[in-house]
Scaffold this motif. Structure first.
Motif, PDB file in Angstrom:
ATOM      1  N   VAL A 280       0.816  -1.209   0.000  1.00 52.86           N
ATOM      2  CA  VAL A 280       0.000   0.000   0.000  1.00 52.86           C
ATOM      3  C   VAL A 280       0.856   1.268   0.000  1.00 52.86           C
ATOM      4  O   VAL A 280       0.670   2.164  -0.834  1.00 52.86           O
ATOM      5  N   GLY A 281       1.806   1.376   0.937  1.00 55.27           N
ATOM      6  CA  GLY A 281       2.628   2.575   1.025  1.00 55.27           C
ATOM      7  C   GLY A 281       3.467   2.798  -0.215  1.00 55.27           C
ATOM      8  O   GLY A 281       3.573   3.919  -0.723  1.00 55.27           O
ATOM      9  N   GLU A 282       4.053   1.717  -0.720  1.00 59.43           N
ATOM     10  CA  GLU A 282       4.880   1.804  -1.924  1.00 59.43           C
ATOM     11  C   GLU A 282       4.064   2.309  -3.111  1.00 59.43           C
ATOM     12  O   GLU A 282       4.521   3.168  -3.877  1.00 59.43           O
ATOM     13  N   GLN A 283       2.858   1.780  -3.236  1.00 59.88           N
ATOM     14  CA  GLN A 283       2.016   2.200  -4.361  1.00 59.88           C
ATOM     15  C   GLN A 283       1.551   3.640  -4.206  1.00 59.88           C
ATOM     16  O   GLN A 283       1.528   4.401  -5.188  1.00 59.88           O
ATOM     17  N   ALA A 284       1.215   4.038  -2.989  1.00 60.01           N
ATOM     18  CA  ALA A 284       0.770   5.406  -2.762  1.00 60.01           C
ATOM     19  C   ALA A 284       1.881   6.403  -3.101  1.00 60.01           C
ATOM     20  O   ALA A 284       1.629   7.451  -3.710  1.00 60.01           O
ATOM     21  N   ILE A 285       3.115   6.088  -2.716  1.00 58.71           N
ATOM     22  CA  ILE A 285       4.246   6.957  -3.052  1.00 58.71           C
ATOM     23  C   ILE A 285       4.437   7.021  -4.565  1.00 58.71           C
ATOM     24  O   ILE A 285       4.664   8.099  -5.142  1.00 58.71           O
TER      25      ILE A 285
ATOM     26  N   TRP B  24      -1.578  -0.321   7.809  1.00 60.55           N
ATOM     27  CA  TRP B  24      -1.668  -1.049   6.536  1.00 60.55           C
ATOM     28  C   TRP B  24      -0.576  -0.643   5.545  1.00 60.55           C
ATOM     29  O   TRP B  24      -0.563  -1.109   4.406  1.00 60.55           O
ATOM     30  N   TRP B  25       0.352   0.211   5.978  1.00 61.95           N
ATOM     31  CA  TRP B  25       1.377   0.752   5.073  1.00 61.95           C
ATOM     32  C   TRP B  25       2.143  -0.352   4.340  1.00 61.95           C
ATOM     33  O   TRP B  25       2.388  -0.246   3.134  1.00 61.95           O
ATOM     34  N   ASP B  26       2.523  -1.399   5.040  1.00 63.58           N
ATOM     35  CA  ASP B  26       3.343  -2.460   4.438  1.00 63.58           C
ATOM     36  C   ASP B  26       2.532  -3.684   4.016  1.00 63.58           C
ATOM     37  O   ASP B  26       3.113  -4.718   3.660  1.00 63.58           O
TER      38      ASP B  26
ATOM     39  N   GLN C  82      -9.367  -0.027   0.703  1.00 66.11           N
ATOM     40  CA  GLN C  82      -8.787   0.303  -0.599  1.00 66.11           C
ATOM     41  C   GLN C  82      -9.309   1.640  -1.104  1.00 66.11           C
ATOM     42  O   GLN C  82      -8.560   2.443  -1.675  1.00 66.11           O
ATOM     43  N   GLN C  83     -10.585   1.889  -0.866  1.00 71.68           N
ATOM     44  CA  GLN C  83     -11.170   3.147  -1.321  1.00 71.68           C
ATOM     45  C   GLN C  83     -10.611   4.340  -0.555  1.00 71.68           C
ATOM     46  O   GLN C  83     -10.442   5.430  -1.105  1.00 71.68           O
ATOM     47  N   LYS C  84     -10.320   4.128   0.729  1.00 73.29           N
ATOM     48  CA  LYS C  84      -9.673   5.194   1.496  1.00 73.29           C
ATOM     49  C   LYS C  84      -8.309   5.524   0.900  1.00 73.29           C
ATOM     50  O   LYS C  84      -7.941   6.694   0.761  1.00 73.29           O
ATOM     51  N   VAL C  85      -7.546   4.479   0.557  1.00 78.09           N
ATOM     52  CA  VAL C  85      -6.227   4.687  -0.044  1.00 78.09           C
ATOM     53  C   VAL C  85      -6.369   5.461  -1.352  1.00 78.09           C
ATOM     54  O   VAL C  85      -5.609   6.404  -1.622  1.00 78.09           O
TER      55      VAL C  85
END
Length: 285
Positions: free
Chosen positions: A90-95, A124-126, A137-140
């Motif tokens: 999640v974190g990797e994709q958001a960045i 949930w970052w990792d 997922q929608q929050k992300v």
């Protein structure tokens, strides 16, 4: 000042005209509701704003200039169909998605961690996206839409799949984004949310504009002079509630107070949902 102007935009696919000479003006720092039934042309208009497709005729102006490729860095788009990569963390994709919008990695991570904490998903970052619930997922996806602080935000059914608590969370954030200076285009079938959030709306059907204006002004325009009246008769029989139509409210009040003590007198305005149904039904005939 209008942040977004769509001037005489038309679009045809094959022999089907999906947008027919559409013009709207969206004031800066406002929430504008783009409404219409399925197949009305809303998605095509949103695609034009995101430069996924181009209009056949007409022009889109953003912040006083013609829409150009660089404007993508000042636009945040939350599509109805979410599209995160399931196998990525999640974190990797958001960045990654933030950097596509022109942010450097350090600033992106700083802002993202702040938003993750605010939305209660810091843990949930990792995790991989596929490990998250649909709501998570929608929050992300919402976060990566707003992370680069765009001046224009386009939300297509942003509350789809959310429970009432998270709907209220998103509503609060959307209003806060507007108050901080964002201009928001909001497409939804949830008319209650339209009344709650939108300053102005446009209703399209079959590619044509059939209504535009401020939410309050439109409700006033379509009112049918109906009133909810509560009074206590002098004979002591208890409160009586009536729904009465009258074009002379002062005379109506005079008649009521001859019969008893007036408790409340309120005009009943049509809902945006009722107006939507009536106008779309009429235009389909």
């Amino acid at each position: 000042m209008n942040y977004l102007e769509i001037n005489n935009v038309s679009k045809t696919y094959g022999t089907k005209k999906v947008l027919d000479d559409i013009s709207i003006k969206v004031p800066e720092k406002s929430i504008f509701g783009l409404l219409g039934p399925n197949g009305a042309g809303k998605t095509t208009l949103i695609r034009i704003l995101n430069q996924i497709t181009m209009p056949d005729t007409g022009q889109v102006m953003v912040d006083g200039h013609p829409l150009n490729p660089d404007d993508i860095y000042n636009i945040g788009y939350l599509p109805e169909e979410r599209g995160l990569y399931k196998k990525m963390k999640v974190g990797e994709q958001a960045i990654y998605l933030a950097r596509l919008k022109g942010m450097d990695r350090k600033e992106a991570e700083k802002r993202l961690r702040h938003w993750f904490m605010k939305f209660g998903i810091a843990g949930w970052w990792d995790k991989k996206v596929e490990e998250l619930s649909k709501g998570m997922q929608q929050k992300v996806q919402f976060i990566v839409t707003v992370i680069h602080e765009p001046k224009l935000l386009i939300f297509d059914e942003p509350f789809s799949g959310f429970d009432p608590i998270n709907v209220n969370l998103l509503k609060h954030e959307i209003l806060e984004l507007r108050d901080k200076g964002a201009t928001i285009l909001f497409s939804t079938h949830n008319m209650a949310s339209v009344e709650e959030l939108c300053d102005n709306i446009m209703l399209i059907n079959k590619g044509e504009k059939i209504l535009e204006g401020g939410v309050h002004d439109i409700k006033q325009r379509f009112k049918n002079h109906t009133y909810d009246v509560v009074y206590k008769p002098f004979d002591g029989t208890g409160e009586t509630r009536l729904t009465i139509s009258s074009t002379q409210p002062n005379e109506l009040i005079s008649d009521i107070i001859k019969k008893g003590e007036l408790v409340s007198f309120n005009e009943i305005l049509p809902s945006i949902n009722d107006i939507f149904i009536d106008l779309v039904s009429s235009s389909n005939q």
